[in-house]
Design a protein around this motif. Structure first.
Motif, PDB file in Angstrom:
ATOM      1  N   LYS A 176      41.587  34.755  39.566  1.00 19.55           N
ATOM      2  CA  LYS A 176      41.898  36.078  39.026  1.00 19.55           C
ATOM      3  C   LYS A 176      40.589  36.826  38.783  1.00 19.55           C
ATOM      4  N   ARG A 178      38.409  40.407  38.256  1.00 18.38           N
ATOM      5  CA  ARG A 178      38.406  41.822  37.890  1.00 18.38           C
ATOM      6  C   ARG A 178      37.756  42.623  39.001  1.00 18.38           C
ATOM      7  N   THR A 197      42.429  42.032  39.968  1.00 11.96           N
ATOM      8  CA  THR A 197      42.995  42.666  38.780  1.00 11.96           C
ATOM      9  C   THR A 197      42.170  43.886  38.402  1.00 11.96           C
ATOM     10  N   MET A 199      40.591  46.784  36.317  1.00 15.31           N
ATOM     11  CA  MET A 199      40.334  46.813  34.877  1.00 15.31           C
ATOM     12  C   MET A 199      39.105  47.673  34.627  1.00 15.31           C
ATOM     13  N   GLU A 203      36.148  46.408  29.476  1.00 15.89           N
ATOM     14  CA  GLU A 203      37.017  45.315  29.034  1.00 15.89           C
ATOM     15  C   GLU A 203      36.650  43.969  29.657  1.00 15.89           C
ATOM     16  N   VAL A 204      35.674  43.961  30.573  1.00 20.42           N
ATOM     17  CA  VAL A 204      35.419  42.765  31.378  1.00 20.42           C
ATOM     18  C   VAL A 204      34.868  41.613  30.547  1.00 20.42           C
ATOM     19  N   SER A 206      35.050  40.759  27.337  1.00 17.63           N
ATOM     20  CA  SER A 206      36.017  40.103  26.456  1.00 17.63           C
ATOM     21  C   SER A 206      37.110  39.398  27.259  1.00 17.63           C
ATOM     22  N   SER A 207      37.478  39.974  28.410  1.00 21.66           N
ATOM     23  CA  SER A 207      38.520  39.363  29.243  1.00 21.66           C
ATOM     24  C   SER A 207      38.041  38.060  29.870  1.00 21.66           C
ATOM     25  N   THR A 210      37.869  35.384  26.956  1.00 20.68           N
ATOM     26  CA  THR A 210      39.158  34.868  26.504  1.00 20.68           C
ATOM     27  C   THR A 210      39.983  34.239  27.627  1.00 20.68           C
ATOM     28  N   VAL A 212      41.318  35.795  30.237  1.00 18.00           N
ATOM     29  CA  VAL A 212      42.300  36.693  30.851  1.00 18.00           C
ATOM     30  C   VAL A 212      42.027  36.809  32.345  1.00 18.00           C
ATOM     31  N   ILE A 213      40.750  36.794  32.711  1.00 15.43           N
ATOM     32  CA  ILE A 213      40.340  36.766  34.118  1.00 15.43           C
ATOM     33  C   ILE A 213      39.339  35.628  34.300  1.00 15.43           C
ATOM     34  N   GLN A 216      34.472  38.212  38.209  1.00 11.45           N
ATOM     35  CA  GLN A 216      34.244  39.640  38.415  1.00 11.45           C
ATOM     36  C   GLN A 216      33.176  39.777  39.491  1.00 11.45           C
TER      37      GLN A 216
END
Length: 338
Positions: A176, A178, A197, A199, A203-204, A206-207, A210, A212-213, A216
């Motif tokens: 996944k 970004r 994804t 975005m 936001e990259v 923190s994502s 955590t 989320v992704i 990148q």
């Protein structure tokens, strides 16, 4: 009647005050001369080459206009995201901006420039940007959008960073990643087997932190400037996009300047471009070293399978956004085309 006239006068004064407040081109008087204060926004930090190029541009504008025009710089998305900045230049609330691929959402032929593995290398990119084809692209953009392209600044190639080891294109399956909200980027990474994804860049970090992704992609200096290497384990040398950032200007602002000021702004943009471009290669090397020193493993991969995977995306988007522009770029390729 007197009461009605008084109310009308109050409303007129209030309206004029509001119009004055909404004008983004502030003027002040120094020694009896008007000074135009203009705003330039970008999304990078003050340590990045974009900001350093912006500072040089502001210095040159003030110098070349003998102080009649001053440029204030707003880094780190202070004036908003790339999209906000572009929209601002269209309506005149932002005077200048440094923006990258999101321009393709406002003028579709720019979508071609975002295709992964379109340009062979930096030389191929510059031969296009600084030739007649690049100049024509900016003229057409002005006519279509009301945004004036002043100069293209070059960028180091975009690389992949990830928390899952990638040694080949097969390792991309399901990762996944970004990506900017750009069609060529989304479709390109999908064709390579990843799960793209879109975005906002803000936001990259923190994502990634955590989960989320997983990954990148950006130039190395972009990555370290935003401290993304703190939350990534690997950098994969994909070199998938040799890209640009464009110094744009609101045509509404441009038309408010005198001919002498317009010429000064254009000259300042060219000199700032040359200054910024010289910094890029140096900062890219330093950024790679920063990541390596921080424990990020740098991986070399065979790029040819990645390149072959995106060729169908090239064909589809060339037909959609500009076959002629695409063929112009391919003809400049040292690889002899796709």
């Amino acid at each position: 009647m007197k009461r009605e006239k008084l109310i009308g006068l109050i409303m007129l004064v209030a309206t004029l005050a509001l119009l004055g407040a909404c004008s983004n081109t502030a003027s002040s008087s120094e020694g009896g001369e008007d000074v135009k204060t203009l705003r330039l926004g970008h999304i990078q930090s003050e340590s990045h080459t974009w900001h350093k190029g912006s500072v040089k541009f502001a210095e040159l504008v003030e110098e070349k206009t003998n102080g009649s025009v001053k440029v204030e710089i707003y880094p780190s998305s202070t004036l908003g995201s790339d999209r906000d900045l572009i929209e601002g230049t269209q309506i005149g609330s932002v005077d200048f901006a440094l923006v990258a691929g999101v321009m393709s959402n406002f003028y579709q032929p720019y979508s071609i420039l975002e295709l992964p593995y379109l340009f062979d290398d930096q030389e191929h990119l510059e031969s296009f940007l600084y030739g007649e084809a690049g100049a024509e692209l900016q003229r057409d953009m002005l006519e279509e959008t009301g945004i004036r392209g002043l100069e293209f600044f070059t960028r180091a190639p975009r690389e992949l960073t990830t928390n899952k080891r990638v040694d080949s294109i097969e390792d991309l399956q399901g990762i996944k990643i970004r990506v900017p909200n750009i069609e060529a980027s989304v479709e390109g990474w999908d064709a390579m087997g990843a799960n793209p994804t879109p975005m906002n860049f803000s936001e990259v970090y923190s994502s990634l932190q955590t989960g989320v992704i997983d990954a990148q992609e950006n130039p190395a200096s972009f990555i370290t400037s935003a401290k993304i290497h703190e939350v990534q384990d690997y950098l994969v040398k994909t070199d998938h996009v040799y890209g640009y950032v464009q110094l744009i200007m609101s045509d509404l602002t441009y038309e408010k300047l005198t001919e002498e000021e317009q010429k000064a702004v254009e000259e300042a943009a060219l000199e700032a471009r040359n200054y910024q471009n010289e910094l890029v290669a140096e900062q890219d090397k330093k950024a790679l070293q920063v990541m390596e020193d921080a424990g990020v493993e740098i991986i070399e991969v065979d790029k040819e399978p990645f390149r072959e995977a995106v060729l169908p995306v090239h064909e589809r988007l060339a037909d959609k956004y500009g076959r002629e522009l695409y063929e112009q770029i391919i003809e400049m390729s040292s690889l002899g085309g796709n």
